[in-house]
Enzyme design. Structure first.
Site, short mmCIF file in Angstrom:
data_model
loop_
_atom_site.label_atom_id
_atom_site.label_comp_id
_atom_site.label_asym_id
_atom_site.label_seq_id
_atom_site.Cartn_x
_atom_site.Cartn_y
_atom_site.Cartn_z
N HIS A 16 13.99 66.49 28.82
CA HIS A 16 13.30 67.23 29.88
C HIS A 16 14.29 67.55 31.00
O HIS A 16 14.38 68.70 31.45
CB HIS A 16 12.13 66.39 30.42
CG HIS A 16 11.58 66.86 31.73
ND1 HIS A 16 10.79 67.98 31.86
CD2 HIS A 16 11.72 66.38 33.00
CE1 HIS A 16 10.46 68.15 33.14
NE2 HIS A 16 11.02 67.20 33.84
N ASP A 70 27.61 98.07 37.49
CA ASP A 70 27.31 96.97 36.58
C ASP A 70 28.16 95.79 37.01
O ASP A 70 28.85 95.84 38.03
CB ASP A 70 27.58 97.35 35.11
CG ASP A 70 26.74 96.53 34.13
OD1 ASP A 70 26.81 95.28 34.16
OD2 ASP A 70 25.98 97.15 33.36
N TRP A 127 19.38 62.28 31.65
CA TRP A 127 20.19 63.48 31.73
C TRP A 127 21.54 63.16 32.36
O TRP A 127 22.50 63.90 32.20
CB TRP A 127 19.47 64.60 32.49
CG TRP A 127 19.69 64.63 33.96
CD1 TRP A 127 19.00 63.92 34.90
CD2 TRP A 127 20.68 65.37 34.69
NE1 TRP A 127 19.50 64.19 36.17
CE2 TRP A 127 20.52 65.07 36.07
CE3 TRP A 127 21.69 66.27 34.32
CZ2 TRP A 127 21.32 65.64 37.07
CZ3 TRP A 127 22.50 66.83 35.32
CH2 TRP A 127 22.30 66.50 36.68
N SER A 139 29.54 79.03 29.17
CA SER A 139 28.68 80.12 29.60
C SER A 139 28.64 80.23 31.11
O SER A 139 28.81 81.30 31.69
CB SER A 139 27.27 79.90 29.05
OG SER A 139 26.33 80.71 29.73
N SER A 140 28.45 79.09 31.79
CA SER A 140 28.38 79.09 33.25
C SER A 140 29.68 79.55 33.88
O SER A 140 29.68 80.30 34.85
CB SER A 140 28.10 77.69 33.77
OG SER A 140 26.78 77.33 33.56
N HIS A 165 26.82 66.17 42.03
CA HIS A 165 26.27 66.53 43.32
C HIS A 165 26.40 68.01 43.62
O HIS A 165 25.41 68.66 43.97
CB HIS A 165 26.76 65.64 44.47
CG HIS A 165 25.86 65.89 45.60
ND1 HIS A 165 24.58 65.33 45.66
CD2 HIS A 165 25.94 66.77 46.62
CE1 HIS A 165 23.95 65.85 46.70
NE2 HIS A 165 24.75 66.72 47.29
N GLU A 182 26.43 70.20 41.56
CA GLU A 182 25.48 70.83 40.64
C GLU A 182 24.11 71.01 41.29
O GLU A 182 23.47 72.05 41.13
CB GLU A 182 25.36 69.99 39.37
CG GLU A 182 24.19 70.32 38.46
CD GLU A 182 24.28 71.69 37.80
OE1 GLU A 182 25.38 72.29 37.83
OE2 GLU A 182 23.26 72.17 37.30
N TYR A 226 23.47 71.42 44.38
CA TYR A 226 23.55 72.51 45.34
C TYR A 226 23.67 73.85 44.64
O TYR A 226 23.15 74.86 45.11
CB TYR A 226 24.68 72.27 46.35
CG TYR A 226 24.29 71.16 47.26
CD1 TYR A 226 24.76 69.88 47.08
CD2 TYR A 226 23.33 71.38 48.25
CE1 TYR A 226 24.32 68.84 47.88
CE2 TYR A 226 22.88 70.35 49.04
CZ TYR A 226 23.39 69.09 48.86
OH TYR A 226 22.94 68.05 49.64
N SER A 240 15.80 84.05 51.80
CA SER A 240 16.35 84.81 52.92
C SER A 240 16.17 86.31 52.74
O SER A 240 16.37 87.07 53.69
CB SER A 240 17.83 84.51 53.10
OG SER A 240 18.01 83.13 53.29
N HIS A 243 26.68 58.93 46.87
CA HIS A 243 25.37 58.50 47.35
C HIS A 243 24.39 58.35 46.19
O HIS A 243 23.28 57.88 46.36
CB HIS A 243 24.80 59.43 48.44
CG HIS A 243 24.48 60.82 47.97
ND1 HIS A 243 24.91 61.93 48.62
CD2 HIS A 243 23.70 61.28 46.96
CE1 HIS A 243 24.45 63.02 48.02
NE2 HIS A 243 23.71 62.64 47.00
N HIS A 244 24.82 58.73 44.99
CA HIS A 244 24.01 58.47 43.81
C HIS A 244 24.31 57.09 43.25
O HIS A 244 23.71 56.68 42.27
CB HIS A 244 24.31 59.51 42.72
CG HIS A 244 24.02 60.91 43.15
ND1 HIS A 244 22.79 61.50 42.97
CD2 HIS A 244 24.80 61.84 43.76
CE1 HIS A 244 22.83 62.75 43.44
NE2 HIS A 244 24.03 62.97 43.93
N THR A 296 21.59 72.36 56.60
CA THR A 296 20.34 72.66 55.92
C THR A 296 19.24 72.90 56.93
O THR A 296 18.43 73.82 56.80
CB THR A 296 19.94 71.51 54.98
OG1 THR A 296 21.09 71.11 54.23
CG2 THR A 296 18.86 71.94 54.02
N LYS A 335 19.41 76.31 58.43
CA LYS A 335 18.81 77.35 57.60
C LYS A 335 17.29 77.37 57.74
O LYS A 335 16.67 78.43 57.89
CB LYS A 335 19.19 77.16 56.14
CG LYS A 335 20.69 77.30 55.90
CD LYS A 335 21.04 77.15 54.44
CE LYS A 335 20.92 78.45 53.70
NZ LYS A 335 22.09 79.32 53.91
N ARG A 351 12.28 54.15 37.56
CA ARG A 351 12.31 55.38 36.78
C ARG A 351 12.43 55.09 35.30
O ARG A 351 12.89 54.03 34.90
CB ARG A 351 13.57 56.18 37.15
CG ARG A 351 13.56 56.87 38.44
CD ARG A 351 14.95 57.42 38.72
NE ARG A 351 15.23 58.60 37.90
CZ ARG A 351 16.26 59.39 38.09
NH1 ARG A 351 17.10 59.13 39.07
NH2 ARG A 351 16.46 60.44 37.34
#
Lengths: 381, 178, 528
Positions: free
Chosen positions: C74, C103, C139, C167-168, C251, C253, C255, C266, C300-301, C326, C329, C448
């Site tokens: 998931h 293009d 994951w 790909s990315s 991390h 990722e 963002y 926006s 922080h993870h 943040t 914004k 979890r």
């Protein structure tokens, strides 16, 4: 009182403000815990929570007001401003100031947590798929208490064949017992994958990492039973390896410890310690006479073919692993029983040693009771 | 088009560099941990530069813990659970190890120290953890550890715990996943 | 004023092969978006399996071994298959039009970037049918659970991740080159729509960190198959090293998964407030600060892993700092709304819900950054609630907002507004019922990744599961609305929305197959 609508902020706030105790099922908040550290953590949590609520009320309130007043359907005409340097500075600097202020108590609590003081009791906590092993470190090996703590909840309850008891998935066969008001140091490691030892009431959570040791500590103020769970995915039964700690008075702890140490001493004397060759041979001869001689004869010559000779032939003079295996597990289809279930590890080790060295076999090898115990507990052959 | 090619080239080399950087993090991490003792890893063999002064006024308790990693069947235990030592003096203790199974197995002991800020101050002049130990069936050893607790050990440390985890690093163990 | 090159009015090829060989950014964007929706539904089914099992204590539907495969898959599918491709799809559809380019810079590479994905995810999903099952280590695939104790399919998982990464990276290179080199003359960087800015920054993040992910899975591969010991203490390695390298990717990722959302919101709020975006420049700087800070907060993870106090304090302070840009914004969006003249069509509803609910996720994030408190939150449902708030009413809502906002431009038809609002309200209510109670069970002590739980967590879990089904099935309504709109509806004008500004609103709806083959001369409408 049950409020079934969890989206309701006000209900949540009322409950939180009213304390966090007895809301057994609709528990909304973290526990205050039973250590000074856990209370500091709870207070930090609440302070930060309220700061966030305040900011949220301010920001969302502004949005709501705007959505009501500044709608086209009300005839609002859009303003044209799209910047305001003063405002922008203010709402950049003010949050920084708030954060700095909040960082102070957070830092102070963390420093308290990292304080490496002298401990009263050291307990090694070892995570194993999927249970915990606790060792009360002691300079005297005969007094070192070690045991495994596994989930006690019966399979039937998990599989919905029996009603679930109050401590479903939070109960163990052998809980950790500690005295209150003493500094307990936990030395945490793992045998296989990363686990994490967590007792919310102590605000102690530390990863158990294979090959490394980490420490954490707690001084528990209130006697009681405190339950926690493994907090790092460690395989399929990650959800089934809980932690149960009994914090008791010092006297009760000493009583419990004495009992456990006595049991440990007995085990050490029979299994834990290293037996000398002579001790093994002496005990082995006795065991052989009582349990083996009926079939294999006192002189080891047996009554072939039904009862093989042990003198000079067969498994008794072959590799020790196969010899051990047949004594522990027997041989199907013959009269050779599985003595692993009938004799204790000391007796088994002794008789194996005896058979390998008696009647001129003289292999000069031996096996320790601790090793038999290991095999019987499912250790590697 | 050339502009594009230039930009692509720059971005592609950034991607390649970041891939290499990931691998660079491995030795970087080791160096950082070795220098700071951050993860409780102790350094390699210590050769004392001069005869160190023994701080007779200070006592430090050094505790020894042993563990077997999964798949390691050896008996492994410290001869002493703890020792009280003076910083600066050379101390010796032994660990007992035995292979009870019918196969030759190679073991590697991995040390770890807690609290970490003490790790950099525990110097091992002789340690069985510097080498692999290969034991045949039934073989047993008394393995020595000689160490010095540095007199610069932070004042707040009164007990330091040295844990050894024994890993099975024979080919058979490495090939098998649970 | 744009002129269409008369040569190109033949439109796209006919037949299925059009989709295989297309180099047209609108087609490729469409492919990405449909792929992402398919993955969203697939990941959603897995979520429903999870929530079904968690509906009540006890094991009713699946065994623990399969449950942890579901939580793992998931996460992987939603992160790499739904959210990221959705944003790439939007980038493809919109960036060329927004900057006045015909293009993307490298159309053929663009095609390849997309077509890797079905293969990557086919491989990943096929692992469910392999012996030993699919990856089951979360994951975040920490070692040594993933290296020494993982199923045989782990190797295929690694290859799938490599493919997604390629790909990315290719997609990001394409995006950066397009933005830097193909802008219409006169469109300076500070005149670009914010969506283009957020994607420019996101693309740099991707190029910086996807290779690190590739590195860490390669190290895993080596540990599993080639007897190295990157992450095994026995060989001199360290399981914690895995976490450092993984989160150095991980991390940024997250963002990567939110910055494009900021760009979308926006674009939408100014349109429906009929007022220019407040503080355009500070929005750009805030986005850049967030991106920069995202590189230096990874641990922080890992607060419970046993990092020394100096490290914990540093990472706590740096993480708390991210709240500042943040917050800027969020304040800017509110200031855009303030004294505007608002209407509340479906895109605006999703955008406003984004601001509120993402902020709630941000608050729980701020709480998580406090190390001593994190010792109680880490690896509990409090974290699950936090990241689902920022990802679902965060990223996913922004994608839905974008779809409603730009669908009339893509199809030439207005979507059914009543149905759209219904979808919004069902989703909004569903999401909150699903994830808000998870804060509570997390605080109450529920870890979890467990398939079964103690009784005190039962009530809120049941509520959460009900919400999940409501939210999940509401997405079928979304599918229906999209298909209905493609097939027909009230004709859309060029501008579509009264307050819309931007080059894409100066061309016909539906947008012609080829747009801006000659660059636009009038850039006044470039950004709102």
């Amino acid at each position: 009182m049950r409020r079934a609508n969890p989206i309701s902020w006000s209900a949540g706030l009322v409950m939180l403000l009213g304390g966090n105790a007895a809301m057994a099922e609709w528990t909304l908040n973290m526990t205050e815990g039973v250590t000074e550290i856990s209370r500091q953590v709870y207070n930090l949590h609440m302070i930060f929570f309220f700061v966030c609520v305040a900011i949220g009320v301010l920001v969302f309130g502004t949005m709501i007001v705007s959505m009501v007043l500044h709608r086209k359907s009300r005839g609002a005409v859009p303003a044209t401003f799209h910047e305001n340097t003063k405002l922008e500075y203010m709402w950049t600097i003010l949050p920084i100031v708030i954060l700095i202020v909040m960082a102070v108590p957070a830092t102070s609590t963390l420093r308290d947590m990292y304080d490496a003081g002298e401990s009263d009791i050291d307990i090694e906590v070892r995570g194993i798929q999927w249970k915990w092993q606790y060792t009360y470190l002691n300079d005297d090996p005969a007094k070192e208490v070690r045991f495994v703590s596994s989930l006690l909840t019966p399979k039937d309850e998990i599989e919905n064949l029996a009603p679930k008891n109050e401590f479903y998935l939070l109960e163990v066969d052998e809980p950790l017992v500690i005295p209150i008001n003493k500094r307990i140091r936990f030395l945490i490691t793992s045998e296989d994958v990363i686990h994490a030892w967590w007792v919310p009431a102590f605000a102690v959570k530390k990863d158990a990492i294979p090959g490394f040791i980490h420490e954490s500590w707690a001084i528990v103020d209130e006697p009681g039973i405190y339950r926690g769970q493994c907090a790092e995915l460690c395989g399929k039964d990650h959800g089934f390896m809980p932690i149960e700690v009994h914090a008791v008075s010092e006297e009760d702890y000493e009583t419990w410890l004495a009992e456990k140490q006595e049991a440990a001493r007995v085990v050490y004397e029979t299994i834990g310690k290293e037996w000398t060759f002579e001790e093994l041979m002496a005990t082995g001869e006795t065991v052989y006479q009582q349990s083996c001689a009926a079939c294999h004869q006192l002189n080891g010559e047996g009554i072939p073919p039904v009862f093989p000779a042990l003198k000079g032939q067969g498994l008794a003079v072959g590799p020790i692993a196969a010899h051990t295996d047949i004594i522990l597990n027997g041989k199907a289809g013959t009269a050779m029983q599985a003595f692993g279930t009938q004799l204790n590890p000391a007796q088994l080790a002794a008789v194996i040693t005896y058979e390998r060295n008696a009647w001129g076999n003289n292999l000069a090898d031996h096996i320790q009771p601790s090793r038999i115990n290991e095999i019987l507990s499912g250790g590697a052959q | 088009m050339t502009d594009n090619a230039k930009t692509v080239a720059r971005l592609l080399s950034t991607a390649v560099f970041m891939f290499a950087f990931g691998f660079l993090l491995v030795p970087l991490y080791d160096v950082l941990c070795a220098v700071t003792g951050f993860n409780g890893k102790t350094a390699g063999q210590y050769v004392p530069e001069k005869t160190t002064e023994i701080d007779k006024d200070r006592w430090v308790t050094v505790q020894f813990i042993t563990n077997n990693n999964a798949g390691m069947p050896f008996e492994f235990r410290p001869k002493q659970r703890s020792m009280r030592v003076h910083p600066g003096e050379i101390n010796t203790t032994e660990f007992y190890i035995r292979n009870p199974v019918a196969r030759t197995i190679t073991a590697q002991a991995v040390p770890s120290v807690s609290p970490f800020h003490a790790a950099a101050y525990l110097h091992k002049t002789e340690c069985f953890c510097f080498e692999q130990q290969q034991l045949v069936e039934g073989e047993a050893l008394d393995m020595p550890l000689r160490f010095i607790v540095d007199s610069e050990l932070p004042a707040d440390v009164t007990t330091l715990t040295l844990s050894y985890t024994l890993f099975n690093i024979s080919q058979e163990a490495l090939a098998v996943a649970r | 004023m744009i002129t269409e090159n008369p040569h190109d009015s033949h439109g796209p090829d006919k037949g299925l092969m059009r989709w295989v060989f297309t180099t047209n950014h609108k087609d490729i964007g469409t492919l990405y978006l449909w792929f992402s929706f398919l993955m969203f539904l697939t990941g959603g089914v897995m979520a429903l399996i999870i929530r079904s099992e968690l509906f009540q204590p006890g094991l009713q539907l699946v065994q623990p071994e399969f449950f942890i495969q579901m939580t793992t898959m998931h996460g992987l599918i939603m992160v790499f298959g739904a959210v990221m491709p959705a944003f790439v799809g939007l980038a493809n559809c919109l960036i060329p039009m927004m900057v006045g380019a015909p293009d993307m810079a490298m159309p053929r590479m663009n095609n390849f970037s997309f077509w890797i994905l079905p293969f990557a995810f086919g491989l990943l999903l096929s692992s469910l049918f392999m012996e030993g099952g699919a990856p089951n280590f979360g994951w975040t695939f920490y070692a040594p659970l993933s290296t020494d104790f993982g199923p045989p399919s782990t190797t295929f998982f690694i290859f799938a991740v490599h493919m997604m990464g390629i790909s990315s990276i290719m997609g990001s290179i394409n995006i950066i080159v397009t933005i830097l080199n193909l802008r219409a003359p006169g469109m300076t960087l500070m005149k670009m729509p914010l969506f283009v800015w957020t994607w420019l920054i996101t693309a740099y993040l991707l190029i910086a960190v996807m290779p690190v992910l590739a590195g860490v899975v390669t190290m895993m591969l080596m540990d599993i198959h080639f007897n190295t010991a990157f992450f095994s203490a026995g060989g001199g390695g360290d399981p914690v090293l895995f976490q450092h390298i993984f989160w150095f990717f991980g991390h940024p990722e997250v963002y990567i998964m939110i910055l494009p959302a900021f760009g979308i919101v926006s674009a939408i709020i100014p349109t429906f407030a009929r007022k220019r975006l407040f503080g355009y420049e500070s929005m750009v700087y805030a986005t850049a600060s967030i991106a920069f800070l995202s590189f230096i907060v990874w641990a922080h993870h890992m607060f419970t892993v046993g990092i020394p106090i100096a490290g914990e304090l540093y990472f706590m302070y740096a993480t708390m700092l991210i709240a500042v840009p943040t917050g800027v914004k969020v304040f800017n969006w509110v200031a855009t709304m303030w004294q505007g003249s608002m209407t509340f069509e479906t895109p605006m509803l999703f955008a406003i819900a984004f601001v509120v609910l993402f902020s709630i996720g941000g608050f729980s994030g701020l709480m998580l950054s406090i190390v001593p408190a994190d010792f109680q939150y880490h690896d509990t449902y409090f974290v699950v609630a936090h990241f689902h708030y920022v990802l679902v009413p965060g990223s996913v809502f922004s994608v839905m907002a974008a779809v409603y906002y730009w669908l009339p431009k893509w199809t030439g038809n207005m979507y059914d507004e009543a149905l759209g609002k219904t979808h919004f309200w069902l989703s909004f209510i569903g999401i909150n019922i699903t994830f808000f109670p998870q804060h509570f069970v997390g605080l109450a002590g529920m870890p979890r990744r467990i398939p079964d739980y103690p009784l005190q967590f039962a009530d809120f879990n049941m509520v959460s599961s009900c919400g999940a089904f409501l939210f999940g099935f509401s997405q079928l309504l979304f599918l229906f609305i999209i298909i209905k709109t493609i097939r027909g509806g009230e004709k859309a004008t060029e501008q579509v929305w009264e307050g819309a500004h931007g080059l894409e609103w100066t061309i016909p709806s539906p947008a012609p197959y080829h747009t801006f083959t000659t660059p636009p001369s009038d850039l006044n409408e470039a950004h709102g």
